[in-house]
Scaffold this motif. Structure first.
Motif, mmCIF file in Angstrom:
data_model
loop_
_atom_site.group_PDB
_atom_site.id
_atom_site.type_symbol
_atom_site.label_atom_id
_atom_site.label_comp_id
_atom_site.label_asym_id
_atom_site.label_seq_id
_atom_site.Cartn_x
_atom_site.Cartn_y
_atom_site.Cartn_z
ATOM 1 N N GLU A 181 0.830 -1.202 0.000
ATOM 2 C CA GLU A 181 0.000 0.000 0.000
ATOM 3 C C GLU A 181 0.867 1.256 0.000
ATOM 4 O O GLU A 181 1.970 1.271 0.541
ATOM 5 C CB GLU A 181 -0.925 0.000 1.221
ATOM 6 N N GLY A 182 0.352 2.315 -0.623
ATOM 7 C CA GLY A 182 1.056 3.591 -0.629
ATOM 8 C C GLY A 182 2.046 3.762 -1.764
ATOM 9 O O GLY A 182 2.773 4.757 -1.817
ATOM 10 N N PHE A 183 2.102 2.782 -2.700
ATOM 11 C CA PHE A 183 3.022 2.855 -3.828
ATOM 12 C C PHE A 183 2.272 2.502 -5.116
ATOM 13 O O PHE A 183 1.388 1.648 -5.119
ATOM 14 C CB PHE A 183 4.200 1.895 -3.634
ATOM 15 N N ALA A 184 2.632 3.182 -6.204
ATOM 16 C CA ALA A 184 1.990 2.949 -7.504
ATOM 17 C C ALA A 184 2.846 1.980 -8.311
ATOM 18 O O ALA A 184 3.752 2.388 -9.049
ATOM 19 C CB ALA A 184 1.828 4.272 -8.249
ATOM 20 N N LEU A 185 2.571 0.689 -8.168
ATOM 21 C CA LEU A 185 3.387 -0.344 -8.803
ATOM 22 C C LEU A 185 2.622 -1.133 -9.862
ATOM 23 O O LEU A 185 3.154 -2.107 -10.395
ATOM 24 C CB LEU A 185 3.928 -1.311 -7.741
ATOM 25 N N ASP A 186 1.398 -0.712 -10.189
ATOM 26 C CA ASP A 186 0.581 -1.482 -11.119
ATOM 27 C C ASP A 186 1.076 -1.409 -12.553
ATOM 28 O O ASP A 186 0.713 -2.244 -13.388
ATOM 29 C CB ASP A 186 -0.879 -1.025 -11.056
ATOM 30 N N GLY A 187 1.922 -0.423 -12.870
ATOM 31 C CA GLY A 187 2.422 -0.286 -14.237
ATOM 32 C C GLY A 187 3.744 -0.992 -14.480
ATOM 33 O O GLY A 187 4.396 -0.769 -15.503
ATOM 34 N N ILE A 188 4.143 -1.866 -13.549
ATOM 35 C CA ILE A 188 5.447 -2.536 -13.646
ATOM 36 C C ILE A 188 5.269 -3.960 -14.170
ATOM 37 O O ILE A 188 4.389 -4.694 -13.734
ATOM 38 C CB ILE A 188 6.140 -2.568 -12.279
ATOM 39 N N ASP A 189 6.123 -4.336 -15.094
ATOM 40 C CA ASP A 189 6.134 -5.703 -15.600
ATOM 41 C C ASP A 189 7.322 -6.440 -14.990
ATOM 42 O O ASP A 189 8.422 -5.887 -14.890
ATOM 43 C CB ASP A 189 6.253 -5.710 -17.129
ATOM 44 N N VAL A 190 7.093 -7.684 -14.585
ATOM 45 C CA VAL A 190 8.130 -8.498 -13.938
ATOM 46 C C VAL A 190 8.371 -9.756 -14.758
ATOM 47 O O VAL A 190 7.438 -10.495 -15.056
ATOM 48 C CB VAL A 190 7.721 -8.902 -12.507
ATOM 49 N N THR B 72 10.472 -3.688 -15.660
ATOM 50 C CA THR B 72 10.312 -2.635 -16.666
ATOM 51 C C THR B 72 8.984 -1.924 -16.451
ATOM 52 O O THR B 72 8.094 -2.436 -15.775
ATOM 53 C CB THR B 72 10.357 -3.201 -18.096
ATOM 54 N N GLY B 73 8.847 -0.762 -17.066
ATOM 55 C CA GLY B 73 7.628 0.025 -16.928
ATOM 56 C C GLY B 73 7.947 1.419 -16.428
ATOM 57 O O GLY B 73 9.119 1.827 -16.352
ATOM 58 N N ARG B 74 6.902 2.154 -16.092
ATOM 59 C CA ARG B 74 7.078 3.517 -15.581
ATOM 60 C C ARG B 74 6.232 3.726 -14.339
ATOM 61 O O ARG B 74 5.129 3.206 -14.231
ATOM 62 C CB ARG B 74 6.697 4.534 -16.660
ATOM 63 N N VAL B 75 6.778 4.491 -13.418
ATOM 64 C CA VAL B 75 6.090 4.817 -12.169
ATOM 65 C C VAL B 75 6.165 6.328 -11.953
ATOM 66 O O VAL B 75 7.041 6.998 -12.501
ATOM 67 C CB VAL B 75 6.735 4.075 -10.972
ATOM 68 N N PRO B 76 5.253 6.884 -11.166
ATOM 69 C CA PRO B 76 5.240 8.341 -10.978
ATOM 70 C C PRO B 76 6.345 8.893 -10.091
ATOM 71 O O PRO B 76 6.720 10.058 -10.211
ATOM 72 C CB PRO B 76 3.861 8.611 -10.376
ATOM 73 N N GLU C 234 10.218 8.255 -7.742
ATOM 74 C CA GLU C 234 11.433 7.478 -7.512
ATOM 75 C C GLU C 234 11.233 6.479 -6.375
ATOM 76 O O GLU C 234 11.760 5.369 -6.412
ATOM 77 C CB GLU C 234 12.592 8.419 -7.193
ATOM 78 N N ASP C 235 10.443 6.871 -5.365
ATOM 79 C CA ASP C 235 10.164 5.959 -4.253
ATOM 80 C C ASP C 235 9.487 4.687 -4.746
ATOM 81 O O ASP C 235 9.735 3.597 -4.213
ATOM 82 C CB ASP C 235 9.278 6.645 -3.210
ATOM 83 N N ASP C 236 8.613 4.825 -5.743
ATOM 84 C CA ASP C 236 7.941 3.645 -6.300
ATOM 85 C C ASP C 236 8.949 2.727 -6.984
ATOM 86 O O ASP C 236 8.881 1.503 -6.861
ATOM 87 C CB ASP C 236 6.878 4.084 -7.312
ATOM 88 N N ARG C 237 9.877 3.317 -7.713
ATOM 89 C CA ARG C 237 10.896 2.528 -8.417
ATOM 90 C C ARG C 237 11.761 1.754 -7.427
ATOM 91 O O ARG C 237 12.066 0.569 -7.638
ATOM 92 C CB ARG C 237 11.770 3.453 -9.268
ATOM 93 N N ILE D 159 13.114 0.222 -14.518
ATOM 94 C CA ILE D 159 11.913 1.049 -14.385
ATOM 95 C C ILE D 159 12.271 2.520 -14.577
ATOM 96 O O ILE D 159 13.282 2.999 -14.065
ATOM 97 C CB ILE D 159 11.271 0.839 -13.003
ATOM 98 N N GLU D 160 11.438 3.240 -15.312
ATOM 99 C CA GLU D 160 11.624 4.667 -15.537
ATOM 100 C C GLU D 160 10.587 5.448 -14.733
ATOM 101 O O GLU D 160 9.492 4.956 -14.464
ATOM 102 C CB GLU D 160 11.499 4.995 -17.024
ATOM 103 N N VAL D 161 10.943 6.657 -14.357
ATOM 104 C CA VAL D 161 10.019 7.530 -13.624
ATOM 105 C C VAL D 161 9.394 8.506 -14.617
ATOM 106 O O VAL D 161 10.104 9.228 -15.320
ATOM 107 C CB VAL D 161 10.742 8.297 -12.501
ATOM 108 N N GLY D 162 8.066 8.498 -14.691
ATOM 109 C CA GLY D 162 7.376 9.365 -15.632
ATOM 110 C C GLY D 162 6.025 8.800 -16.000
ATOM 111 O O GLY D 162 5.612 7.759 -15.480
ATOM 112 N N PRO D 163 5.300 9.446 -16.917
ATOM 113 C CA PRO D 163 3.976 8.967 -17.329
ATOM 114 C C PRO D 163 4.079 7.635 -18.061
ATOM 115 O O PRO D 163 5.066 7.366 -18.746
ATOM 116 C CB PRO D 163 3.462 10.083 -18.252
ATOM 117 N N THR D 164 3.052 6.804 -17.923
ATOM 118 C CA THR D 164 3.061 5.482 -18.553
ATOM 119 C C THR D 164 2.924 5.592 -20.069
ATOM 120 O O THR D 164 2.383 6.570 -20.594
ATOM 121 C CB THR D 164 1.903 4.625 -18.019
#
Length: 227
Positions: free
Chosen positions: A53-62, A72-76, A78-81, A101-106
């Motif tokens: 909870e508290g992290f946006a990790l749904d856009g990450i592929d494993v 890989t993917g993008r998160v909003p 650096e803490d999420d990465r 993982i990159e920080v920025g818009p998906t």
């Protein structure tokens, strides 16, 4: 059914027809046990990311291949990465984490479709190359970057695979995390790397001993047995 699955299914028959020595010559470097460990590791990491909870990790592929977890993917943020990398160590089968993982818009649908097209083109080239044992390689693409994972029989084969990938239109870079059979690994200890990734803090969603809650003993046992 994939070409790799077909290869696995026909191996026992070939062994019976050609004898054990011939079977040894065609046996892929990637073992079925290792593949099961990789699959279990990928599922457990994705599960941990969904629970935190508290992290946006749904856009990450494993993708886990030969114990290497490719993120890989993008998160909003650096803490999420960083949290994603920390959670990637939640499986005992993981021996290395490649955090791409990159920080920025998906990326949009068109970008994702283009990446899928590139992946299929690269896989097709490897499958048609008789000097490459394609079943030993996993190909993933994100933002035009092709990531190679798996096991190469030699450095020459790895160079050939990389060259094949670079020839596909739309590829901006080829990044290899492929292990070369017979060459020793110089990776530091798993505990050392895990502690560095998590900055000494406990990982959310995990039990106090660092294992996944309600993890299957059979899955964890299989992973430990392969190390």
């Amino acid at each position: 059914m994939t070409a790799r699955n077909n290869a696995i299914l026909i191996l026992p028959l070939l062994c019976l027809l050609a004898g054990l020595s011939a079977c040894a010559a065609i046996q892929p470097e990637r073992s079925i046990g290792r593949e099961l460990d990789d699959t279990n590791a990928s599922l457990s990491i994705k599960s941990a990311m969904l629970r935190v909870e508290g992290f946006a990790l749904d856009g990450i592929d494993v993708e886990v291949t030969e114990g290497i977890a490719l993120l890989t993917g993008r998160v909003p943020r650096e803490d999420d990465r960083l949290m994603a990398e920390c959670l990637a160590w939640s499986s005992v089968a993981v021996r290395s984490v490649a955090n791409e993982i990159e920080v920025g818009p998906t990326n949009g649908f068109r970008d994702r479709a283009n990446d899928a097209w590139i992946t299929q083109r690269v896989r097709g080239r490897l499958l048609s190359d008789r000097n490459v044992r394609s079943v030993n390689f996993n190909v993933e693409t994100y933002a035009g970057k092709v990531y190679l994972l798996g096991v190469a029989r030699s450095r020459g084969e790895l160079e050939r695979v990389s060259a094949q990938a670079a020839l596909v239109g739309g590829v901006v870079e080829v990044i290899s995390y492929v292990r070369i059979a017979g060459e020793p690994s110089d990776l530091p200890s798993r505990g050392e790397r895990r502690a560095a990734a998590c900055a000494g803090e406990s990982m959310p969603g995990l039990d106090s001993d660092g294992s996944l809650p309600n993890s299957s003993p059979q899955l964890l046992g299989a992973a430990e047995g392969s190390r």
